[in-house]
Scaffold this motif. Structure first.
Motif, PDB file in Angstrom:
ATOM      1  N   HIS A   1      -5.503 -56.039 -48.426  1.00 50.92           N
ATOM      2  CA  HIS A   1      -4.747 -55.571 -49.593  1.00 50.92           C
ATOM      3  C   HIS A   1      -3.907 -54.356 -49.275  1.00 50.92           C
ATOM      4  O   HIS A   1      -2.739 -54.220 -49.492  1.00 50.92           O
ATOM      5  CB  HIS A   1      -5.774 -55.342 -50.891  1.00 50.92           C
ATOM      6  N   ILE A   2      -4.725 -53.422 -48.554  1.00 49.20           N
ATOM      7  CA  ILE A   2      -3.917 -52.315 -48.086  1.00 49.20           C
ATOM      8  C   ILE A   2      -2.633 -52.619 -46.926  1.00 49.20           C
ATOM      9  O   ILE A   2      -1.658 -51.886 -47.114  1.00 49.20           O
ATOM     10  CB  ILE A   2      -5.023 -51.251 -47.338  1.00 49.20           C
ATOM     11  N   HIS A   3      -3.019 -53.557 -46.082  1.00 48.09           N
ATOM     12  CA  HIS A   3      -2.145 -54.085 -45.239  1.00 48.09           C
ATOM     13  C   HIS A   3      -0.904 -54.914 -45.916  1.00 48.09           C
ATOM     14  O   HIS A   3       0.236 -54.513 -45.813  1.00 48.09           O
ATOM     15  CB  HIS A   3      -2.623 -55.360 -44.285  1.00 48.09           C
ATOM     16  N   THR A   4      -1.155 -55.325 -47.034  1.00 48.40           N
ATOM     17  CA  THR A   4       0.117 -55.840 -47.846  1.00 48.40           C
ATOM     18  C   THR A   4       0.881 -54.890 -48.521  1.00 48.40           C
ATOM     19  O   THR A   4       1.874 -54.538 -48.530  1.00 48.40           O
ATOM     20  CB  THR A   4      -0.584 -56.766 -49.018  1.00 48.40           C
ATOM     21  N   CYS A   5       0.105 -53.736 -48.871  1.00 47.61           N
ATOM     22  CA  CYS A   5       0.955 -52.430 -49.403  1.00 47.61           C
ATOM     23  C   CYS A   5       1.983 -51.757 -48.260  1.00 47.61           C
ATOM     24  O   CYS A   5       2.876 -51.399 -48.420  1.00 47.61           O
ATOM     25  CB  CYS A   5      -0.186 -51.207 -49.950  1.00 47.61           C
ATOM     26  N   GLU A   6       1.173 -51.792 -47.198  1.00 45.45           N
ATOM     27  CA  GLU A   6       1.962 -51.189 -45.988  1.00 45.45           C
ATOM     28  C   GLU A   6       2.960 -51.982 -45.612  1.00 45.45           C
ATOM     29  O   GLU A   6       4.218 -51.253 -45.457  1.00 45.45           O
ATOM     30  CB  GLU A   6       0.911 -51.133 -44.755  1.00 45.45           C
ATOM     31  N   LYS A   7       2.968 -53.465 -45.521  1.00 51.55           N
ATOM     32  CA  LYS A   7       3.967 -54.243 -45.311  1.00 51.55           C
ATOM     33  C   LYS A   7       5.119 -54.102 -46.379  1.00 51.55           C
ATOM     34  O   LYS A   7       6.422 -53.781 -46.056  1.00 51.55           O
ATOM     35  CB  LYS A   7       3.632 -55.694 -45.160  1.00 51.55           C
ATOM     36  N   LEU A  49       6.283 -40.075 -53.668  1.00 47.65           N
ATOM     37  CA  LEU A  49       4.903 -40.360 -53.030  1.00 47.65           C
ATOM     38  C   LEU A  49       4.160 -41.207 -53.894  1.00 47.65           C
ATOM     39  O   LEU A  49       3.959 -40.947 -55.126  1.00 47.65           O
ATOM     40  CB  LEU A  49       4.118 -39.142 -52.569  1.00 47.65           C
ATOM     41  N   VAL A  50       3.877 -42.300 -53.346  1.00 41.46           N
ATOM     42  CA  VAL A  50       3.318 -43.522 -54.199  1.00 41.46           C
ATOM     43  C   VAL A  50       1.801 -43.561 -53.570  1.00 41.46           C
ATOM     44  O   VAL A  50       1.443 -43.781 -52.561  1.00 41.46           O
ATOM     45  CB  VAL A  50       3.647 -44.865 -54.273  1.00 41.46           C
ATOM     46  N   CYS A  51       0.687 -43.080 -54.410  1.00 40.95           N
ATOM     47  CA  CYS A  51      -0.670 -43.353 -53.897  1.00 40.95           C
ATOM     48  C   CYS A  51      -1.263 -44.780 -54.404  1.00 40.95           C
ATOM     49  O   CYS A  51      -1.459 -45.107 -55.414  1.00 40.95           O
ATOM     50  CB  CYS A  51      -1.451 -42.113 -54.730  1.00 40.95           C
ATOM     51  N   VAL A  52      -1.624 -45.252 -53.255  1.00 41.95           N
ATOM     52  CA  VAL A  52      -2.216 -46.684 -53.424  1.00 41.95           C
ATOM     53  C   VAL A  52      -3.886 -46.673 -52.988  1.00 41.95           C
ATOM     54  O   VAL A  52      -4.230 -45.663 -52.407  1.00 41.95           O
ATOM     55  CB  VAL A  52      -1.443 -47.828 -52.423  1.00 41.95           C
ATOM     56  N   SER A  53      -4.267 -47.528 -53.598  1.00 41.56           N
ATOM     57  CA  SER A  53      -5.730 -47.909 -53.307  1.00 41.56           C
ATOM     58  C   SER A  53      -6.103 -49.169 -53.262  1.00 41.56           C
ATOM     59  O   SER A  53      -5.317 -49.991 -53.283  1.00 41.56           O
ATOM     60  CB  SER A  53      -6.530 -47.101 -54.832  1.00 41.56           C
ATOM     61  N   ARG A  93       6.920 -32.233 -48.461  1.00 43.56           N
ATOM     62  CA  ARG A  93       7.674 -31.595 -49.696  1.00 43.56           C
ATOM     63  C   ARG A  93       7.975 -32.422 -50.651  1.00 43.56           C
ATOM     64  O   ARG A  93       9.335 -32.706 -50.927  1.00 43.56           O
ATOM     65  CB  ARG A  93       8.881 -30.919 -48.762  1.00 43.56           C
ATOM     66  N   ILE A  94       7.122 -33.319 -51.081  1.00 43.97           N
ATOM     67  CA  ILE A  94       7.075 -34.448 -52.303  1.00 43.97           C
ATOM     68  C   ILE A  94       7.495 -33.649 -53.601  1.00 43.97           C
ATOM     69  O   ILE A  94       6.911 -32.520 -54.031  1.00 43.97           O
ATOM     70  CB  ILE A  94       5.874 -34.914 -52.235  1.00 43.97           C
ATOM     71  N   THR A  95       8.433 -34.195 -54.315  1.00 39.21           N
ATOM     72  CA  THR A  95       8.661 -33.811 -55.725  1.00 39.21           C
ATOM     73  C   THR A  95       8.336 -34.852 -56.784  1.00 39.21           C
ATOM     74  O   THR A  95       8.000 -34.199 -57.835  1.00 39.21           O
ATOM     75  CB  THR A  95      10.326 -33.568 -55.621  1.00 39.21           C
ATOM     76  N   GLN A  96       7.981 -36.021 -56.375  1.00 33.62           N
ATOM     77  CA  GLN A  96       7.572 -37.021 -57.566  1.00 33.62           C
ATOM     78  C   GLN A  96       6.247 -37.951 -56.937  1.00 33.62           C
ATOM     79  O   GLN A  96       6.384 -38.227 -55.894  1.00 33.62           O
ATOM     80  CB  GLN A  96       8.724 -37.920 -57.735  1.00 33.62           C
ATOM     81  N   ILE A  97       5.293 -37.743 -57.603  1.00 33.27           N
ATOM     82  CA  ILE A  97       3.999 -38.590 -57.118  1.00 33.27           C
ATOM     83  C   ILE A  97       3.777 -39.723 -58.136  1.00 33.27           C
ATOM     84  O   ILE A  97       3.881 -39.310 -59.684  1.00 33.27           O
ATOM     85  CB  ILE A  97       2.797 -37.591 -57.205  1.00 33.27           C
ATOM     86  N   VAL A  98       3.560 -40.867 -57.649  1.00 35.33           N
ATOM     87  CA  VAL A  98       3.189 -42.183 -58.634  1.00 35.33           C
ATOM     88  C   VAL A  98       1.835 -42.455 -58.301  1.00 35.33           C
ATOM     89  O   VAL A  98       1.528 -42.656 -57.124  1.00 35.33           O
ATOM     90  CB  VAL A  98       4.290 -43.262 -58.368  1.00 35.33           C
ATOM     91  N   ILE A  99       1.053 -42.657 -59.585  1.00 33.61           N
ATOM     92  CA  ILE A  99      -0.152 -42.929 -59.422  1.00 33.61           C
ATOM     93  C   ILE A  99      -0.695 -43.830 -60.480  1.00 33.61           C
ATOM     94  O   ILE A  99       0.028 -44.144 -61.407  1.00 33.61           O
ATOM     95  CB  ILE A  99      -1.302 -41.776 -59.356  1.00 33.61           C
ATOM     96  N   GLY A 100      -1.614 -44.686 -60.331  1.00 28.70           N
ATOM     97  CA  GLY A 100      -2.206 -45.444 -61.497  1.00 28.70           C
ATOM     98  C   GLY A 100      -3.191 -44.803 -62.505  1.00 28.70           C
ATOM     99  O   GLY A 100      -3.756 -43.742 -61.973  1.00 28.70           O
ATOM    100  N   LEU A 150       2.573 -50.195 -58.416  1.00 29.02           N
ATOM    101  CA  LEU A 150       2.438 -48.934 -58.373  1.00 29.02           C
ATOM    102  C   LEU A 150       3.834 -48.777 -57.010  1.00 29.02           C
ATOM    103  O   LEU A 150       4.778 -48.086 -57.332  1.00 29.02           O
ATOM    104  CB  LEU A 150       1.752 -48.209 -57.853  1.00 29.02           C
ATOM    105  N   LEU A 151       3.731 -49.555 -56.307  1.00 28.74           N
ATOM    106  CA  LEU A 151       4.768 -49.346 -54.981  1.00 28.74           C
ATOM    107  C   LEU A 151       5.973 -49.639 -55.572  1.00 28.74           C
ATOM    108  O   LEU A 151       6.802 -49.163 -55.154  1.00 28.74           O
ATOM    109  CB  LEU A 151       4.055 -49.976 -53.706  1.00 28.74           C
ATOM    110  N   ARG A 152       6.109 -50.862 -56.155  1.00 29.79           N
ATOM    111  CA  ARG A 152       7.421 -51.448 -56.627  1.00 29.79           C
ATOM    112  C   ARG A 152       7.986 -50.358 -57.627  1.00 29.79           C
ATOM    113  O   ARG A 152       9.280 -50.092 -57.563  1.00 29.79           O
ATOM    114  CB  ARG A 152       7.278 -52.707 -57.404  1.00 29.79           C
ATOM    115  N   ARG A 153       7.206 -49.851 -58.475  1.00 26.99           N
ATOM    116  CA  ARG A 153       7.791 -48.729 -59.482  1.00 26.99           C
ATOM    117  C   ARG A 153       8.284 -47.532 -58.715  1.00 26.99           C
ATOM    118  O   ARG A 153       9.273 -47.092 -59.123  1.00 26.99           O
ATOM    119  CB  ARG A 153       6.663 -48.255 -60.474  1.00 26.99           C
ATOM    120  N   GLY A 154       7.396 -46.998 -57.804  1.00 26.45           N
ATOM    121  CA  GLY A 154       7.973 -46.035 -56.986  1.00 26.45           C
ATOM    122  C   GLY A 154       9.071 -46.080 -56.091  1.00 26.45           C
ATOM    123  O   GLY A 154      10.054 -45.258 -56.015  1.00 26.45           O
TER     124      GLY A 154
END
Length: 454
Positions: free
Chosen positions: A364-370, A318-322, A399-406, A330-334
């Motif tokens: 910006h959020i739309h870019t992340c979704e795309k 799970l990647v948490c974007v803002s 049932r997430i096992t890995q979370i990526v945040i900034g 973050l999304l690329r890393r995730g």
């Protein structure tokens, strides 16, 4: 359980487990030994366990054994009773297959009332008696007054000694003229009679994997087993060896005849095929374990589990974007992490219900979704004023096992500015997540150096 595809010798449907006129014995337990390919040792392992249980006092018989000329397998069966096969005449040919009726008679032979239920010459088969035994008490009186109903006199007692039947090659197609088309259907009849069954199969015979196996190996598997058979099994055991070991067994002539060895190595038994099939077998069992744990949790929501946590067998990222600019990084890393772990990717944005996004933030959020969809991930958008709780709830739901945040910034997850004093009083998002999340790895990505730490 009901098997609508079963039919008696006269074409009469046999829904053995659908009804219950008399107190029925429990359904038999089913244990499946599954492997990645022929030759891994499924049958040998099944026979080994059969010997061990016989030594402990259980009544163990072999319902059907396929040795394929393998001496080690044939030798391992010595000392176990084998039920003779049934013969089917086809012109000048005589074919043999498993005799399900003989297995039932052998395993239930210690029940006098069962012999009375289906006396010789009465025209009532053993399967007929088993069918009526499970009929519902609400069955109309006309059934009870029928000749079959009058012949079956309660009470019906069962053998007190535990029964176990070893049946090889679950996916086998029965010879023409058999009461049922598939061997797994015969197994269901045996299980419905309250007899435990150990059986074997290879992962490529699972119905849902048929197309995938064809793409991997180039071989279309004709004999298949419905996924429900694996889902309903009480226990699944992976019989596992390395691809190299399996190829060595093949070269030593322990799997196929000498004339078939090179052809097998050049086709189905290529190392890359065996690696892929091995992963499929292991993942299938892991899926089964996780689904059973989830079902158990749903059935007993108040039951205690280890550390009170839900069961996660497979990795999920799970990647948490803002609205913060490093969300794309973050999304690329995730996505790289998910690809490395062969795990599904989820992306989460938590919107603040008390704040509207600017046009720039919305883009910006739309870019992340795309970008998430380009990585074949799932984008999740929720509205919650408590960002940490929202992340924890999504993590449990999926049932997430890995979370990526900034790393923590002077902005909240939704974009509102926070003073250092507010952060000190409320705690950073990272601190809150550490308190809320258990058994989940937290990757905190720096905005410039992009260093991952847990």
């Amino acid at each position: 359980m009901s098997d609508k595809s079963n039919s008696g010798s006269a074409g009469t449907p046999l829904n053995s487990g659908s009804y219950s006129l008399y107190p029925a014995r429990r359904r038999g337990k089913h244990k499946i030994f599954i492997g990645m390919a022929p030759g891994v040792g499924k049958t040998y392992r099944m026979l080994e366990e059969g010997h061990a249980l016989k030594h402990e006092g259980l009544d163990v018989v072999v319902g059907l054994l396929e040795t394929h000329g393998r001496k080690d397998t044939a030798d391992k069966a010595e000392g176990l009773e084998i039920v003779p096969r049934k013969e089917y005449s086809r012109g000048e040919l005589t074919l043999t297959d498993m005799d399900t009726d003989a297995i039932l008679k052998r395993c239930l032979a210690t029940s006098p009332s069962l012999r009375e239920a289906a006396p010789t010459g009465s025209g009532v088969t053993l399967e007929d008696s088993l069918t009526l035994r499970y009929r519902n008490r609400r069955e109309p009186p006309s059934l009870l007054a029928s000749p079959l109903g009058r012949r079956l006199r309660p009470p019906h007692r069962f053998a007190s000694t535990p029964q176990l039947v070893l049946i090889d090659e679950l996916a086998h197609t029965n010879v023409p003229g058999s009461p049922r088309e598939k061997r797994y259907q015969d197994v269901e009849v045996v299980l419905a009679a309250g007899i435990d069954v150990y059986s074997t199969m290879n992962v490529q015979h699972l119905e849902s994997l048929n197309d995938l196996v064809a793409r991997i190996t180039g071989v279309v598997v004709r004999e298949r087993v419905p996924d429900r058979i694996l889902d309903e099994a009480d226990e699944i055991v992976v019989v596992d060896v390395t691809p190299e070991t399996l190829q060595e067994r093949l070269l030593e002539g322990k799997i196929y005849a000498p004339q078939k060895i090179q052809q097998s190595l050049d086709n189905f038994f290529q190392r890359r095929n065996l690696i892929a099939l091995r992963e499929l077998a292991l993942r299938e069992v892991a899926d089964n374990v996780e689904e059973n744990a989830i079902a158990l949790r749903a059935r007993f929501p108040n039951a205690s589990t280890a550390n009170g946590q839900f069961c996660n067998i497979h990795e999920r990222v799970l990647v948490c974007v803002s609205t913060y600019p490093n969300s794309v990084q973050l999304l690329r890393r995730g996505a790289r992490l998910a690809n490395y772990m062969n795990a599904p990717l989820y992306t989460l944005f938590v919107a603040d219900p008390e704040r509207f996004l600017t046009k720039e933030e919305s883009l910006h959020i739309h870019t992340c979704e795309k970008l998430c969809k380009e990585f074949e991930g799932s984008f999740i958008r929720v509205t919650n004023s408590n960002v940490a709780n929202a992340i924890a709830q999504v993590a449990e739901k999926y049932r997430i096992t890995q979370i990526v945040i900034g790393e923590s910034q002077r902005t909240s997850f939704g974009g509102a500015l926070l003073t250092r004093w507010q952060m000190f009083l409320k705690g950073s998002l990272t601190q809150k997540l550490v308190r809320l999340l258990k058994n989940i790895d937290l990757h905190i990505i720096a905005s410039e150096k992009m260093v991952s730490r847990k």
